[in-house]
Design a protein around this motif. Structure first.
Motif, PDB file in Angstrom:
ATOM      1  N   ALA A   1     -37.217  24.922 -25.752  1.00  0.00           N
ATOM      2  CA  ALA A   1     -37.286  25.310 -27.102  1.00  0.00           C
ATOM      3  C   ALA A   1     -36.303  24.287 -27.966  1.00  0.00           C
ATOM      4  O   ALA A   1     -35.373  23.714 -27.391  1.00  0.00           O
ATOM      5  CB  ALA A   1     -36.322  26.644 -27.091  1.00  0.00           C
TER       6      ALA A   1
ATOM      7  N   VAL B   1     -19.293  29.145 -17.102  1.00  0.00           N
ATOM      8  CA  VAL B   1     -20.518  29.191 -17.827  1.00  0.00           C
ATOM      9  C   VAL B   1     -20.250  28.737 -19.300  1.00  0.00           C
ATOM     10  O   VAL B   1     -21.059  28.159 -19.903  1.00  0.00           O
ATOM     11  CB  VAL B   1     -21.023  30.683 -17.885  1.00  0.00           C
TER      12      VAL B   1
ATOM     13  N   ASN C   1     -24.832  24.340 -23.564  1.00  0.00           N
ATOM     14  CA  ASN C   1     -26.097  24.802 -23.563  1.00  0.00           C
ATOM     15  C   ASN C   1     -26.030  26.504 -23.618  1.00  0.00           C
ATOM     16  O   ASN C   1     -26.402  27.051 -22.796  1.00  0.00           O
ATOM     17  CB  ASN C   1     -26.737  24.548 -22.250  1.00  0.00           C
TER      18      ASN C   1
ATOM     19  N   ASN D   1     -27.391  28.328 -25.658  1.00  0.00           N
ATOM     20  CA  ASN D   1     -28.785  28.810 -26.220  1.00  0.00           C
ATOM     21  C   ASN D   1     -28.833  30.082 -27.078  1.00  0.00           C
ATOM     22  O   ASN D   1     -29.446  30.974 -26.987  1.00  0.00           O
ATOM     23  CB  ASN D   1     -29.609  29.408 -24.983  1.00  0.00           C
TER      24      ASN D   1
ATOM     25  N   ARG E   1     -26.540  32.575 -26.990  1.00  0.00           N
ATOM     26  CA  ARG E   1     -26.167  33.573 -26.420  1.00  0.00           C
ATOM     27  C   ARG E   1     -25.112  34.234 -27.133  1.00  0.00           C
ATOM     28  O   ARG E   1     -24.530  35.321 -27.217  1.00  0.00           O
ATOM     29  CB  ARG E   1     -25.709  33.369 -24.941  1.00  0.00           C
ATOM     30  N   TRP E   2     -24.175  33.170 -27.427  1.00  0.00           N
ATOM     31  CA  TRP E   2     -23.060  33.318 -28.389  1.00  0.00           C
ATOM     32  C   TRP E   2     -22.766  32.488 -29.159  1.00  0.00           C
ATOM     33  O   TRP E   2     -23.183  31.293 -29.045  1.00  0.00           O
ATOM     34  CB  TRP E   2     -21.735  33.794 -27.373  1.00  0.00           C
TER      35      TRP E   2
END
Lengths: 340, 278
Positions: B21, B86, B91, B93, B95-96
């Motif tokens: 992506a 994490v 990276n 993406n 998520r946050w």
């Protein structure tokens, strides 16, 4: 105990008169002598362990004075008292009727465990404040993840087992590769790979689905072997008989083979499920608020970890006991054909 | 078996369609403004910066700062709690959107994350058990020292701490540890130190506020000497959205100016940590 196999018949439990044995051997074969030796062994071990700093030492304070200053004699005396207590306990439990022995042993061990936890001097007020959320959020999430995972894992396992038993080389290859790969990776690694790796391909998965996916594929691989063994454990005559009656292969599998295979599949699957319940704690690494995660974080908010860890441990244990009972019921159900 | 052929075709299709992506500039800011939520990644076990309070909600200095940032953006704050490694791996993406997690802008982290704004400075101190005879930092040479793995404290003991931020006060490596033990997080270090002087650890290196919080909760520890370095702690964002970074930098600057950060620091730490001390 003796290292000699007792071929002779010994109604009195004493030494076998027919075999010329050395004195030591014949003494060792006396149950009473065995017990005495065991008793002495127990005393020796407890003397070495040094019980002076424990509750036993406090108990004997009237007899021995201050436990710390009682020296070797004190250690020996405490060892004798403790060993006698254990021996007495064994004798008493053996005298009880059979139906009450198991509950009594359980109660005793449970009491010892609780005494062990009690000695940590825990803050019960803190546990009381936190346990509600630990159960409503933590235990619920753990159960939810485990149930969904075991359902998906069963479906995957069934497909993989059938593929592995099929004559199609492609299906066989895919199934064996899948089983080999996902059985061969640590579950923690799989959780990380799915959670961090899939987004690189453009699929951003949330923590809970990632955890469920990892548990499902990992346990699906284990259970595929269980299913295969169960299905292959059904006598081939059953299949042949069904075919002779003109049943189609699908019906044969569903109505004849699978119900009989279940008897072999249920016990190890129950095992897997209890293992999964506990392995779901690994999902905490990606930030799912399940039991282990909450136990760790709530303990750290006020630096009281042991409280939360012990509470969570007991909750896990209670959940496992519930599943053991469920498994027993399932086994009884699928084993009913054997009992007639 | 037809199923196998379908499966094979499916596998092939899956491999072909997974093109990576691509990200567009301004993506994060657009997402935050469209969904009206700012998603924060936070460590749930790092009191008093961020922890679960008695109402089972996230609370602490970092969480309060994040709430204020969200308020000034005019959006809701949503908190998720992935593991620290994490978060620092980059990276994200989408998520946050942001990490307000007392993160030190090191050179290594700057390769995968952006640090638009430093919001306060934390002193790093050594702590020992109260029974310990150690009274100064240079007595810690050759001792067993516990730190949280992947934190700047570990980097400091290994002598490869490069802080990549403006206004970071210089420091020198004062200790030659005998053995470094790395733990998952700082609180685990304190748990081993509390067992006794030299039982598992001789000393710990951690954030001074965290040490003080543990002492307040009855941990038998004491701070040794002065802080060995001050680390600037920054808000972190994912790479690739300069507009969002500029917006965050501006908000934090305003919070410095109007005393909001100072007030929060005094609320949680009892002292003002928002300016550089020497």
């Amino acid at each position: 105990m003796t290292g000699r196999d007792n071929a002779g018949v010994r109604p009195d439990g004493g030494p076998d008169a027919a075999t010329p044995a050395s004195l030591v051997d014949s003494v060792l074969e006396h149950p009473l002598a065995q017990r005495m030796l065991l008793f002495l062994f127990g005393v020796a071990v407890f003397t070495l362990i040094d019980l002076r700093g424990t509750g036993i030492g406090e108990l004997l304070r009237p007899a021995l004075g201050a436990p710390a200053e009682s020296g070797l004699w004190g250690r020996f005396a405490m060892a004798v008292v403790l060993t006698t207590a254990i021996a007495f306990n064994i004798v008493v439990v053996n005298l009880l009727p059979r139906w009450s022995q198991v509950p009594v042993v359980w109660a005793e061990l449970l009491f010892l465990f609780l005494a062990f936890f009690y000695s940590f001097d825990l803050s019960y007020e803190f546990i009381g404040r936190k346990i509600g959320f630990l159960i409503t959020q933590g235990a619920f999430t753990t159960i939810y993840i485990s149930l969904v995972s075991i359902a998906i894992a069963s479906a995957i396992a069934m497909a993989a087992a059938l593929a592995k038993m099929s004559n199609n080389a492609m299906a066989y290859g895919v199934a064996t590769f899948y089983i080999s790969f996902f059985r061969g990776l640590p579950l923690l690694m799989q959780i990380y790979l799915i959670y961090l790796g899939l987004p690189q391909l453009g699929f951003v998965v949330d923590p809970v689905p990632a955890g469920i996916a990892a548990l499902s594929v990992c346990y699906g691989a284990y259970m595929a072997e269980i299913f295969r063994a169960g299905i292959q454990g059904v006598p081939p005559g059953q299949n042949e008989a069904a075919r002779a009656l003109g049943l189609k292969s699908g019906v044969t599998f569903r109505k004849i083979v699978l119900p009989q295979a279940m008897r072999l599949i249920v016990p190890p699957t129950g095992n897997q499920f209890i293992a999964m319940l506990k392995d779901s704690s690994l999902v905490s690494v990606v930030g799912v608020w399940e039991l282990t995660f909450l136990a760790r974080t709530q303990g750290r908010s006020e630096f009281k970890h042991l409280e939360m860890l012990i509470t969570a441990a007991l909750i896990y244990w209670v959940l496992s006991i519930c599943f053991e009972m469920l498994q027993a019921r399932l086994e009884a159900y699928y084993g009913r054909g054997e009992r007639r | 078996m037809k199923a196998a052929h379908i499966l094979a075709a499916g596998l092939a299709a899956a491999f072909i369609s997974t093109a990576p992506a691509t990200s567009f500039a301004g993506e994060t800011l657009d997402r935050v403004m469209d969904t009206k939520t700012l998603t924060l990644s936070s460590d749930a076990s790092y009191p008093p910066q961020s922890f679960l309070n008695d109402d089972n909600e996230m609370d602490g200095f970092d969480v309060d700062v994040a709430k204020e940032i969200a308020k000034r953006l005019g959006v809701e704050l949503k908190i998720i709690t992935p593991a620290w490694e994490v978060i620092t791996a980059g990276n994200w993406n989408g998520r946050w959107d942001i990490s307000v997690g007392s993160m030190t802008p090191t050179k290594a982290r700057a390769e995968v994350l952006n640090f638009p704004a430093v919001y306060y400075y934390t002193p790093a101190s050594f702590a020992v058990h109260t029974d310990s005879k150690v009274t100064s930092v240079d007595e810690l040479n050759g001792k067993v020292i516990g730190v949280c793995g992947g934190c700047t404290y570990e980097a400091y003991l290994k002598k490869d701490l490069v802080i990549d931020a403006e206004g970071a006060p210089p420091f020198e490596y004062q200790v030659e540890p005998g053995e470094i033990r790395s733990y998952e997080t700082d609180t685990n270090v304190f748990d081993d130190l509390r067992l006794g002087d030299g039982t598992r650890l001789d000393a710990a290196l951690s954030a001074l506020p965290t040490i003080q919080e543990a002492v307040k909760n009855g941990y038998p520890m004491k701070v040794v000497g002065d802080p060995v370095y001050y680390e600037p702690l920054a808000v972190a964002t994912d790479k690739g959205d300069p507009e969002f970074d500029a917006k965050i930098a501006e908000i934090v600057k305003d919070m410095h100016k109007d005393g909001t950060l100072k007030a929060l620091s005094e609320k949680w730490y009892g002292t003002d940590l928002t300016t550089v001390k020497q």
